[in-house]
Design a protein around this motif. Structure first.
Motif, short mmCIF file in Angstrom:
data_model
loop_
_atom_site.label_atom_id
_atom_site.label_comp_id
_atom_site.label_asym_id
_atom_site.label_seq_id
_atom_site.Cartn_x
_atom_site.Cartn_y
_atom_site.Cartn_z
N LEU A 78 0.83 -1.20 0.00
CA LEU A 78 0.00 0.00 0.00
C LEU A 78 0.87 1.26 0.00
O LEU A 78 0.59 2.23 -0.72
CB LEU A 78 -0.92 0.00 1.21
CG LEU A 78 -1.82 1.22 1.38
CD1 LEU A 78 -2.75 1.38 0.18
CD2 LEU A 78 -2.63 1.12 2.68
N GLN A 132 -6.27 3.60 -0.85
CA GLN A 132 -6.21 3.15 0.54
C GLN A 132 -7.54 2.55 0.98
O GLN A 132 -7.56 1.52 1.68
CB GLN A 132 -5.84 4.32 1.45
CG GLN A 132 -5.59 3.91 2.89
CD GLN A 132 -5.01 5.04 3.71
OE1 GLN A 132 -4.85 6.14 3.22
NE2 GLN A 132 -4.69 4.77 4.97
N ASN A 134 -8.07 -1.29 2.28
CA ASN A 134 -8.64 -1.59 3.59
C ASN A 134 -9.86 -2.50 3.49
O ASN A 134 -10.05 -3.40 4.32
CB ASN A 134 -9.01 -0.29 4.30
CG ASN A 134 -7.79 0.52 4.69
OD1 ASN A 134 -6.69 -0.01 4.81
ND2 ASN A 134 -7.98 1.82 4.89
#
Length: 312
Positions: free
Chosen positions: A232, A302, A306
């Motif tokens: 990430l 992001q 997640n």
């Protein structure tokens, strides 16, 4: 009884007082050590950022001087084909180049972490070395290699009786820039991923091998999920770098002016507006909108990561 209680509490108060003094000294030392960074951050980032935001709400005119125009510069940018074309071009760059670059970085990191190669330090240094070369030098080098009249690829094609490939033609130049950036940053991202891989407890590998897991299974089921944070991080850095692309196209523009215009990337366009056209107000609005685009894309990346992590 009262006097006896006060006598017992006195050492406790003294101890608390000493603890509070020690904490104050620690806080003072922490603030003193962080103050140089905070000052430099304010002078080099915060103040210029606020000043650019201030400039973006004004417009310099030949008659009337500088006047407040509110959001007019932003509205103009959102309908400016040069800015929108540059953002779209960099979005295409991001979609194609970043997966290839990070895929190669992950592959090299997994191969090095497997321990199956000899001369690992030499190979790791060889993959990382292009990142140590400044982007200006790397672009000049690749510009020479790409040259249609003087480059080694062109000379080899002519020796074989083939037409010289034009790597800097309008339809090829974006992919040529992708190659330069990939060549330069594969090693950096590999080091980040390799460091994350080395932090995984060896007991996980031993338990999986006892169960008969192959190296491919180890990589897919243990290693890659364990370094999601590093993946990430490198993805977000790559998103930022893609939209901020400047050096490579700006230098190649000298030898490929027909393929690379002054507005090829948003950063090039803002530079042209500010330092050539002397329109720093509109350039500031362009820069702020570009920052918003970068934040939005990074947030989506992001958020997606997640969600996948929670789903797994």
């Amino acid at each position: 009884m009262r006097a006896e209680t006060l006598t017992q509490e006195a050492p406790l108060r003294q101890h608390k007082k000493k603890v509070n003094i020690a904490k104050r000294r620690q806080y003072a030392a922490a603030y003193a050590l962080s103050m140089p960074f905070m000052v430099m951050f304010a002078l080099m980032i915060a103040v210029p950022l606020f000043y650019a935001g201030y400039l973006s709400f004004f417009k310099k005119q030949l008659i009337g001087g500088v006047s407040f125009v509110g959001m007019d510069n932003y509205v103009r940018a959102l309908t400016d084909p040069s800015f929108l074309g540059g953002v779209g071009r960099m979005a295409l760059f991001l979609v194609i180049q970043v997966p290839i670059m990070l895929g190669l970085s992950l592959l090299f990191a997994l191969i090095l972490d497997s321990g199956m190669l000899r001369l690992q330090r030499f190979i790791r240094l060889g993959v990382f070395l292009p990142y140590a070369i400044p982007s200006v030098i790397a672009t000049l080098m690749w510009g020479y290699l790409y040259g249609k009249d003087f480059g080694p690829f062109a000379q080899l094609a002519k020796a074989l009786g083939l037409p010289a490939p034009d790597f800097l033609a309008g339809g090829n130049v974006l992919f040529s820039i992708m190659n330069i950036v990939t060549w330069g940053f594969v090693g950096y991202n590999m080091i980040v991923m390799y460091a994350a891989l080395r932090s995984i407890p060896a007991e996980l590998y031993e338990a999986a091998r006892v169960d008969g897991a192959s190296e491919w299974r180890l990589a897919w089921s243990i290693k890659i999920p364990a370094i999601r944070g590093a993946l990430l991080l490198t993805t977000i850095f790559s998103v930022i770098g893609s939209f901020q692309l400047f050096n490579e196209p700006n230098l190649l523009r000298v030898i490929a002016p027909a393929a690379i215009g002054q507005d090829y990337t948003p950063n090039m366009y803002a530079f042209q507006l500010s330092f050539v056209n002397q329109d720093s107000n509109y350039a500031a609005a362009i820069a702020f909108l570009l920052g918003i685009v970068i934040m939005a894309v990074s947030y989506v990346v992001q958020l997606t990561a997640n969600r996948k992590e929670r789903a797994s």
